[in-house]
Motif scaffolding. Structure first.
Motif, PDB file in Angstrom:
ATOM      1  N   LYS A  49      77.855  88.056 -22.286  1.00 42.83           N
ATOM      2  CA  LYS A  49      77.988  86.917 -23.214  1.00 42.83           C
ATOM      3  C   LYS A  49      76.762  86.007 -23.177  1.00 42.83           C
ATOM      4  CE  LYS A  49      82.969  87.050 -23.576  1.00 42.83           C
ATOM      5  NZ  LYS A  49      84.269  86.453 -23.295  1.00 42.83           N
ATOM      6  N   LEU A  52      74.168  87.663 -25.338  1.00 41.98           N
ATOM      7  CA  LEU A  52      74.535  87.546 -26.766  1.00 41.98           C
ATOM      8  C   LEU A  52      74.480  86.108 -27.278  1.00 41.98           C
ATOM      9  CD1 LEU A  52      77.589  89.951 -26.860  1.00 41.98           C
ATOM     10  CD2 LEU A  52      75.542  90.198 -28.231  1.00 41.98           C
ATOM     11  N   ILE A  54      76.774  83.884 -26.652  1.00 44.00           N
ATOM     12  CA  ILE A  54      78.130  83.327 -26.761  1.00 44.00           C
ATOM     13  C   ILE A  54      78.308  82.280 -25.664  1.00 44.00           C
ATOM     14  CG2 ILE A  54      80.593  83.886 -26.543  1.00 44.00           C
ATOM     15  CD1 ILE A  54      79.878  86.675 -27.727  1.00 44.00           C
ATOM     16  N   ASN A  81      70.784  88.515 -33.256  1.00 42.09           N
ATOM     17  CA  ASN A  81      72.089  89.176 -33.071  1.00 42.09           C
ATOM     18  C   ASN A  81      72.252  90.409 -33.960  1.00 42.09           C
ATOM     19  OD1 ASN A  81      72.863  87.535 -31.064  1.00 42.09           O
ATOM     20  ND2 ASN A  81      74.561  86.557 -32.120  1.00 42.09           N
TER      21      ASN A  81
ATOM     22  N   ASP B 128      84.410  85.903 -30.715  1.00 44.43           N
ATOM     23  CA  ASP B 128      83.159  86.411 -30.135  1.00 44.43           C
ATOM     24  C   ASP B 128      82.644  87.597 -30.950  1.00 44.43           C
ATOM     25  OD1 ASP B 128      83.372  84.536 -28.169  1.00 44.43           O
ATOM     26  OD2 ASP B 128      84.168  85.889 -26.652  1.00 44.43           O
ATOM     27  N   THR B 131      80.621  86.539 -33.873  1.00 41.11           N
ATOM     28  CA  THR B 131      79.255  86.175 -33.508  1.00 41.11           C
ATOM     29  C   THR B 131      78.385  87.410 -33.352  1.00 41.11           C
ATOM     30  OG1 THR B 131      80.174  84.290 -32.345  1.00 41.11           O
ATOM     31  CG2 THR B 131      77.894  84.832 -31.842  1.00 41.11           C
ATOM     32  N   THR B 132      78.940  88.460 -32.711  1.00 36.71           N
ATOM     33  CA  THR B 132      78.125  89.669 -32.518  1.00 36.71           C
ATOM     34  C   THR B 132      77.870  90.377 -33.847  1.00 36.71           C
ATOM     35  OG1 THR B 132      79.992  91.156 -32.145  1.00 36.71           O
ATOM     36  CG2 THR B 132      79.110  90.044 -30.215  1.00 36.71           C
ATOM     37  N   LEU B 133      78.674  90.060 -34.866  1.00 32.64           N
ATOM     38  CA  LEU B 133      78.451  90.660 -36.189  1.00 32.64           C
ATOM     39  C   LEU B 133      77.653  89.710 -37.092  1.00 32.64           C
ATOM     40  CD1 LEU B 133      82.011  92.177 -36.490  1.00 32.64           C
ATOM     41  CD2 LEU B 133      79.900  93.496 -36.397  1.00 32.64           C
ATOM     42  N   SER B 134      76.897  88.800 -36.439  1.00 32.38           N
ATOM     43  CA  SER B 134      76.013  87.859 -37.146  1.00 32.38           C
ATOM     44  C   SER B 134      76.747  87.004 -38.172  1.00 32.38           C
ATOM     45  CB  SER B 134      74.859  88.590 -37.840  1.00 32.38           C
ATOM     46  OG  SER B 134      74.131  89.318 -36.909  1.00 32.38           O
TER      47      SER B 134
END
Lengths: 256, 257
Positions: A49, A52, A54, A81, B128, B131-134
């Motif tokens: 995290k 990334l 987060i 990302n 979350d 977020t990882t998928l922009s």
């Protein structure tokens, strides 16, 4: 000399008094697959995290393709990302969307691909993880655990990311399905030249999907080495973990 | 000493909470006015908030209008002021009861559902995953709900006002034997545009508050099913209290001397 795909330098992260990451340093080369092993609650997910964005690391440096991303909030790092895909431990599929829309989510939202084209791409990606087009219209709740992991994997690779994180990819699956997922990870990572960082407790999975294995214990990476030599690492902590022994230097806190 | 420490901890927690809510609100509002927008999601939320709340808000409004007419008649008959019933019903409904009752009913229905949905997304790492998928979670989850709440509740309250006035009309005409034409003309004659406008402004504010507290409580939920349950309760309680507080503030702004 080319910069590593991901570089972690002395990364620290605490929650209150609890030090979760206490100076993690690791370089991951382009196209390499690294697996982080370690007990529950040792901070493996926190490490992912932090990379990334987060969670924000308290100190240290996190670089992606030589670019310092340590203190960038998710909103400021959408471009970075886009290089990432992630398979979450519990799948984290959007339960209000059908399978195809889960897989195509990044294509539609981040790449603004027309829905029709994105759906075709999603069905193509589902086929890569061994799922038929019939599954595309189902909701995630209608799928088995193994199928959800496959959909999660399809979602993680649909946007052709350069880096994919796998968080406990085989947890909760039977051994056969676990191995199917391992094979899918190995084939997709190798075929697409993806850089992979995985975290797992499952040593069979770690040895199969990793080029290198490292162990996180008390906030530090205490051993890094080739996946082939993990059984004979010479490190008593790694040895205890790999062989799953209760006796050894790692003491589990069990109340009686 | 422990007593003082407890008070201190409560005060610090309150200000911490207030700070988080302020930052959350500012971030959410900034995402409401900056592209990209998600018209599809806004539309879906508008249907959820407006169309699906219509039965419960309509029932609340019609019975409130009916009770208001009946109670006003009982009281006003003592002073031979029965003719003021139409006036009382329409002003009470448009200024106060329409927006407040609709707000409270929608807070229970929509605020709770927003907190539960976003809370579940939080504890199952779906936020979350966004977020990882922009995709910015504020833009995708929070902004469409705030915009839909702000735009839909005034429309819902307008319908509730009409249904409530109709409820009062039914009791006055069919039970209390008022002349239908005179009742309606009294209703229209005494109604000022400001009565309706103030109610609609309240409705917009309440719609924003309901969506904000639902999203905020869900977004900050933690700890699995229990955390989602707590978030749902917090969303309903906090939005109900804020609705009553802002009802006074807006009334003071419009009609305070």
């Amino acid at each position: 000399m080319t910069a590593p795909k991901i570089r972690l330098k002395d990364v620290k992260k605490s929650f209150g008094e609890k030090k979760v990451l206490d100076g993690v340093t690791l370089d991951i080369a382009k196209g390499e697959s690294v697996v982080v092993i370690g007990g529950s609650g040792t901070g493996k997910s926190v490490l992912l995290k932090c990379i990334l964005g987060i969670l924000l690391a308290d100190s240290g440096v996190i670089e992606v393709d030589g670019q310092d991303v340590t203190h960038r909030r998710p909103a400021d790092r959408e471009a970075v990302n886009r290089k990432f895909g992630m398979l979450f431990q519990g799948g984290a599929l959007f339960d209000s969307l059908p399978v195809w829309e889960n897989v195509a989510f990044g294509l539609i939202q981040a790449e603004h691909m027309p829905r029709k084209v994105a759906k075709e791409k999603a069905i193509e990606t589902l086929a890569k993880v061994g799922l038929s087009a019939d599954v595309a219209e189902l909701l995630p709740v209608e799928l088995s655990g193994g199928m959800q992991k496959r959909v999660g994997l399809a979602r993680a690779i649909a946007s052709s990311p350069e880096i994919v994180f796998f968080d406990e990819p085989t947890t909760g699956l039977d051994p056969i399905m676990g191995d199917v997922i391992n094979d899918l990870i190995v084939s997709t990572v190798r075929k697409q030249g993806i850089t992979a960082l995985s975290i797992t407790h499952d040593m069979h999975s770690a040895k199969k999907i990793g080029d290198r294995i490292t162990m996180l214990h008390q906030g530090k990476l205490i051993w890094v080495g080739d996946a082939k030599i993990v059984d004979a690492s010479g490190n008593e902590y790694v040895d205890q973990f790999v062989h799953g022994r209760a006796d050894g230097p790692i003491k589990m806190q069990v109340r009686r | 000493m422990n007593f003082l420490a407890t008070i201190g901890a409560v005060v610090l927690a309150f200000f911490g909470h207030l700070g988080r809510l302020t930052i959350f609100t500012a971030t959410a509002v900034s995402h409401c006015v900056r592209p990209p927008f998600y018209p599809r999601l806004i539309g879906k939320q508008m249907v959820d908030i407006g169309y699906y709340s219509l039965p419960v808000v309509g029932l609340t409004a019609i019975f409130s209008g009916m009770v208001l007419a009946l109670q006003s008649y009982t009281g006003f008959a003592r002073f031979s002021a029965e003719s003021a019933i139409a006036n009382v019903v329409v002003i009470s409904l448009t200024r106060e009861l329409g927006p407040v009752l609709a707000g409270l009913m929608v807070a229970g229905r929509i605020g709770a559902s927003m907190a539960a949905e976003i809370g579940t997304m939080r504890v199952t790492e779906q936020i979350d995953a966004l977020t990882t998928l922009s995709t910015n979670p504020f833009k995708y989850l929070v902004a469409p709900r705030l915009i839909a709440g702000l735009l839909t509740l005034p429309a819902l309250v307008l319908v509730a006002d009409i249904i409530g006035v109709f409820g009062g009309y039914m009791v006055a005409v069919y039970k209390l034997d008022f002349n239908a034409g005179i009742y309606l003309s009294n209703t229209v004659e005494f109604l000022e545009p400001l009565d309706v406008i103030s109610g609609l402004v309240k409705a917009a504010a309440f719609g924003f508050i309901i969506a904000l507290m639902g999203c905020y409580s869900g977004y900050h939920s933690k700890g699995g099913a229990q955390g989602v349950g707590t978030a749902t309760t917090n969303a309903v309680v906090s939005s109900s209290i804020l609705i009553l507080t802002f009802n006074y503030v807006i009334t003071e702004l419009f009609f305070g001397t």
